[in-house]
Design a protein around this motif. Sequence first.
Motif, short mmCIF file in Angstrom:
data_model
loop_
_atom_site.label_atom_id
_atom_site.label_comp_id
_atom_site.label_asym_id
_atom_site.label_seq_id
_atom_site.Cartn_x
_atom_site.Cartn_y
_atom_site.Cartn_z
N LEU A 62 -30.45 -21.68 30.80
CA LEU A 62 -31.59 -21.27 29.99
C LEU A 62 -31.53 -19.79 29.62
O LEU A 62 -31.57 -19.43 28.44
CB LEU A 62 -32.89 -21.58 30.75
CG LEU A 62 -34.20 -21.23 30.05
CD1 LEU A 62 -34.32 -21.92 28.71
CD2 LEU A 62 -35.39 -21.57 30.95
N PHE A 63 -31.43 -18.92 30.62
CA PHE A 63 -31.48 -17.49 30.34
C PHE A 63 -30.26 -16.99 29.58
O PHE A 63 -30.39 -16.16 28.67
CB PHE A 63 -31.64 -16.69 31.64
CG PHE A 63 -32.91 -16.97 32.39
CD1 PHE A 63 -34.10 -17.14 31.72
CD2 PHE A 63 -32.90 -17.07 33.77
CE1 PHE A 63 -35.28 -17.39 32.41
CE2 PHE A 63 -34.07 -17.31 34.47
CZ PHE A 63 -35.27 -17.48 33.79
N ALA A 64 -29.07 -17.45 29.94
CA ALA A 64 -27.86 -16.95 29.27
C ALA A 64 -27.83 -17.32 27.79
O ALA A 64 -27.54 -16.45 26.95
CB ALA A 64 -26.61 -17.46 29.99
N PRO A 65 -28.11 -18.57 27.38
CA PRO A 65 -28.13 -18.86 25.94
C PRO A 65 -29.17 -18.05 25.18
O PRO A 65 -28.90 -17.59 24.06
CB PRO A 65 -28.45 -20.36 25.89
CG PRO A 65 -28.00 -20.90 27.19
CD PRO A 65 -28.26 -19.81 28.18
N VAL A 66 -30.34 -17.84 25.78
CA VAL A 66 -31.37 -17.06 25.10
C VAL A 66 -30.94 -15.60 25.00
O VAL A 66 -31.12 -14.95 23.96
CB VAL A 66 -32.72 -17.20 25.84
CG1 VAL A 66 -33.73 -16.20 25.29
CG2 VAL A 66 -33.25 -18.62 25.68
N ALA A 67 -30.34 -15.05 26.06
CA ALA A 67 -29.86 -13.67 26.01
C ALA A 67 -28.80 -13.50 24.92
O ALA A 67 -28.80 -12.50 24.19
CB ALA A 67 -29.29 -13.27 27.37
N ALA A 68 -27.91 -14.47 24.81
CA ALA A 68 -26.87 -14.40 23.77
C ALA A 68 -27.50 -14.42 22.38
O ALA A 68 -27.12 -13.63 21.51
CB ALA A 68 -25.90 -15.56 23.93
N ARG A 69 -28.47 -15.29 22.17
CA ARG A 69 -29.10 -15.37 20.85
C ARG A 69 -29.92 -14.10 20.55
O ARG A 69 -29.99 -13.66 19.41
CB ARG A 69 -29.97 -16.63 20.75
CG ARG A 69 -29.12 -17.89 20.58
CD ARG A 69 -29.91 -18.98 19.88
NE ARG A 69 -30.87 -19.59 20.78
CZ ARG A 69 -30.59 -20.59 21.62
NH1 ARG A 69 -29.37 -21.08 21.68
NH2 ARG A 69 -31.52 -21.12 22.38
N LEU A 70 -30.54 -13.54 21.57
CA LEU A 70 -31.26 -12.28 21.35
C LEU A 70 -30.29 -11.17 20.96
O LEU A 70 -30.59 -10.36 20.07
CB LEU A 70 -32.01 -11.90 22.62
CG LEU A 70 -33.29 -12.68 22.89
CD1 LEU A 70 -33.72 -12.51 24.34
CD2 LEU A 70 -34.41 -12.22 21.96
N ALA A 71 -29.14 -11.11 21.60
CA ALA A 71 -28.14 -10.11 21.23
C ALA A 71 -27.69 -10.29 19.79
O ALA A 71 -27.41 -9.31 19.08
CB ALA A 71 -26.95 -10.18 22.18
N LEU A 72 -27.65 -11.53 19.35
CA LEU A 72 -27.23 -11.84 17.98
C LEU A 72 -28.38 -11.76 16.97
O LEU A 72 -28.16 -11.93 15.78
CB LEU A 72 -26.63 -13.25 17.93
CG LEU A 72 -25.31 -13.45 18.68
CD1 LEU A 72 -25.01 -14.94 18.84
CD2 LEU A 72 -24.18 -12.75 17.96
#
Length: 243
Positions: free
Chosen positions: A130-140
């Motif tokens: 959950l957290f890692a995919p959201v963090a990646a999308r936030l970075a993008l």
Amino acid sequence: MTGAAIALFTDFGPAGPYLGQVEVVLRQLAPSHPVIHLVSNAPCGNPRSAAYLLAALRQQFPQDSVFLCVVDPGVGGARKPVVLQADGQTFVGPDNGLLNTVAKHAERRDWFEIVWRPENCSMSFHGRDLFAPVAARLALGQAADDLKPYHVDIADWPEDLTEIIYFDGYGNAFTGLRYRSELDGRKLMFDGRRLEQAGTFSEVGVGEPFWYCNSCGLVEIAVNQGHAERQLDLRIGMKVAYE
């Protein structure tokens, strides 16, 4: 071009598969964004102490950094997954106090609940699923639809924590107390002991304990060429005070 850094702040420990499992998700979803292993030995299962370490360590990072923060003993329970945007930095993690000190110290803060859910999500590993995919999308810059506004009441959350919060690899003890000039010349008290201040290790004799302002801006207990945690029988949560 390299994108904004994604910093990992966890209590996973350096051994085992968990850091690698999280990192591979980030590298698959945001390959142009460097992943920085900031801390993997945050106080285990202790988001309150970890919150003060996180707030101290964030200072060196630029405004567009994303922090993936996992100290989450309540994973799979009632606590919400959240995002905090604080003074231009973004923090992803559980709403269990881990992000509260960052928010308390920030001039500008906005909280969001993560409403997106993956098709497959382990109840015990939200860091990866959950957290890692959201963090990646936030970075993008792609996570707007994953979030909704959220409120966290931090009115009673302490600005500083007069306790030991962390031990580094040398056995030095970080406290949750930010150094300020009015502490100069005062003795640090804990467990019946009183320590004098020093500017750095070389100002005291070998084997001598002292307190000083560490490189993160926190009050720290150390022993010159020694191991303060063992020699002084220190522990996470031990109270400190000044006289």
